[in-house]
Design an enzyme around this catalytic site. Structure first.
Site, PDB file in Angstrom:
ATOM      1  N   TYR A  58      58.952 -28.383  18.712  1.00 31.77           N
ATOM      2  CA  TYR A  58      57.776 -28.623  19.753  1.00 31.77           C
ATOM      3  C   TYR A  58      56.589 -28.509  18.543  1.00 31.77           C
ATOM      4  O   TYR A  58      56.461 -27.553  18.071  1.00 31.77           O
ATOM      5  CB  TYR A  58      57.654 -27.481  20.623  1.00 31.77           C
ATOM      6  CG  TYR A  58      58.685 -27.920  21.705  1.00 31.77           C
ATOM      7  CD1 TYR A  58      59.629 -28.870  21.741  1.00 31.77           C
ATOM      8  CD2 TYR A  58      58.617 -27.056  22.975  1.00 31.77           C
ATOM      9  CE1 TYR A  58      60.812 -28.829  22.983  1.00 31.77           C
ATOM     10  CE2 TYR A  58      59.649 -26.861  23.851  1.00 31.77           C
ATOM     11  CZ  TYR A  58      60.509 -28.017  23.694  1.00 31.77           C
ATOM     12  OH  TYR A  58      61.802 -28.359  24.945  1.00 31.77           O
ATOM     13  N   HIS A 121      70.229 -27.033  22.447  1.00 30.67           N
ATOM     14  CA  HIS A 121      68.967 -28.030  23.040  1.00 30.67           C
ATOM     15  C   HIS A 121      69.464 -29.685  23.045  1.00 30.67           C
ATOM     16  O   HIS A 121      69.565 -30.363  22.136  1.00 30.67           O
ATOM     17  CB  HIS A 121      67.825 -27.912  21.770  1.00 30.67           C
ATOM     18  CG  HIS A 121      66.807 -28.883  22.373  1.00 30.67           C
ATOM     19  ND1 HIS A 121      65.348 -28.519  21.617  1.00 30.67           N
ATOM     20  CD2 HIS A 121      66.262 -29.497  23.385  1.00 30.67           C
ATOM     21  CE1 HIS A 121      64.381 -29.277  22.244  1.00 30.67           C
ATOM     22  NE2 HIS A 121      65.053 -29.990  23.330  1.00 30.67           N
TER      23      HIS A 121
END
Length: 310
Positions: A58, A121
Site C-alpha cells: 500500500y 493477499h
C-alpha cells in the site's frame, strides 16, 4: 464505537475500521500528506476506532511506515492487520520461503514486536487450498508470538470455502457490499468455524457514496469501467437511494447494510480526510430487517445472474 468479536482470535475490534490503502498514497491517489495521515490515525483512535488494515504494497510501502509512526506509544490500544504476497516495489511473490522475512519487514515498519493478523493477499487458489506450506509457516509465526492470527484475503464464496475447509485460519478478509453479495453464501460456514470476517471494498470503489452518476468520468485505477458498466452502476445507485433511510447518508447506509450481518467483525472503508473518517465511523447496524431484505432483493433481481465487474 461498538466492538465485535473477531472470530476465535480473542480480539475485539471496532465494527468500523480504518482501511489504510490510501494512507501516504499521494501519487496515484489523493491521499493525505504524512502529517495529515498521522493526524487522521490519531483522530480515528480518539473516535473509538481500533482496527487498522494495511499491506506491504500500500502506497509503495508507505502505509505501513505511516501507521508505525502514528501508532507509536499507542500500540496497546489498537489492532493491526497486514498481509503477505504483494511487495512495496509492486511485484507479487507468494513463495512461502518469503513469509517470515515479509513479516519481519512489516514489524519493523509498523514499529511493533507483534502483528494481530497477517493475511495471504489474494493468493492463487492452490495456496488457498493449502497445497503448499503457507499455513504451516503462519502457524509457526503464531506459536512464536510474532503474529496473533492469520488468514486470507479473498473475493468469492468459493475462495472462502477453500480457506475454511483447508486451514485453521481465524480471519478472512472478504469482498462484500450491497452490489457484491455473492460471498454471503459462505457466511454460515464462517460462523460454524468461528472465523472473523473483515469486509473490504464496502463502498464499491466509491459508487455507494452516491458521488458518481451516469455522467461521471474516471481516470487512473477507476478508468476500468466501460460506459455500459457506468450506466448500470448509476442506475443501481438510484435504486439504493430509493430504498435507503432518509436519516442515513449513502455511506452510513452502505456500511450499515454490511454490519447488519452478525458474521461480520469489522468493515474497512478507505479514509482520505477527517470528514470521511467521521462519516465512516458514524455508521452502525441500524437498518431494519425489511430494508436489509430489500437490498437482498435488489441484488437477486438485478445482479446475481449478471455480476457487476469490479
Amino acid at each position: 464505537m461498538k466492538k465485535r468479536r473477531m472470530g476465535s482470535t480473542g480480539l475485539r475490534v471496532s465494527e468500523v475500521g480504518f482501511g489504510a490503502w490510501q494512507l501516504g498514497n499521494t501519487e496515484s491517489w489523493k491521499g493525505a500528506t504524512d502529517k495529515e495521515a498521522i493526524k487522521l490515525v490519531h483522530k480515528a483512535i480518539d473516535l473509538g476506532c481500533n482496527f487498522f488494515d494495511t499491506a506491504p504494497n500500500y502506497a509503495g510501502g508507505k502505509s505501513e511506515e505511516l501507521l508505525g509512526k502514528a501508532l507509536k506509544g499507542k500500540r496497546e490500544r489498537v489492532i493491526i492487520s497486514t498481509k503477505f504476497g504483494h511487495f512495496a516495489d509492486g511485484h507479487t511473490d507468494f513463495n512461502p520461503s518469503l513469509i517470515k522475512d515479509s513479516v519481519e519487514t512489516s514489524l519493523r515498519k509498523l514499529q511493533t514486536d507483534y502483528l494481530d493478523s497477517v493475511l495471504l493477499h489474494s493468493p492463487p487458489h492452490e495456496i488457498m487450498r493449502g497445497e503448499q506450506n503457507h499455513y504451516q509457516i503462519l502457524e509457526e509465526l503464531k506459536q512464536s508470538g510474532k503474529i496473533k492470527s492469520y488468514g486470507v484475503s479473498v473475493d468469492t464464496s468459493t475462495q472462502m470455502k477453500y480457506v475454511l475447509e483447508n486451514s485453521d485460519s481465524e480471519v478472512l478478509e472478504i469482498f462484500f457490499n450491497i452490489f457484491h453479495q455473492e460471498t454471503k453464501d459462505a457466511f454460515s460456514l464462517a460462523r460454524e468455524k468461528d472465523v472473523g470476517l473483515i469486509v473490504k471494498v464496502p463502498l464499491d470503489s466509491g459508487w455507494l457514496t452516491g458521488k458518481y452518476d451516469h455522467n461521471s468520468e474516471f481516470s487512473g485505477i477507476r478508468d476500468r469501467w466501460s460506459p455500459q458498466v457506468i450506466k448500470r452502476r448509476a442506475d443501481l445507485v438510484e435504486r439504493v437511494k430509493e430504498i435507503k433511510s432518509e436519516s442515513n447518508s449513502m455511506v452510513q447506509e452502505a456500511l450499515g447494510y454490511i454490519l447488519s450481518y452478525p458474521e461480520v467483525s469489522t468493515v474497512i472503508p478507505g479514509v482520505r480526510n477527517e470528514k470521511q473518517l467521521k462519516e465512516n465511523l458514524s455508521a452502525s447496524d441500524n437498518l431494519t430487517s425489511e430494508r436489509v431484505k430489500e437490498y437482498e432483493r435488489l441484488y437477486k433481481e438485478n445482479i446475481e445472474d449478471n455480476l457487476l465487474p469490479w
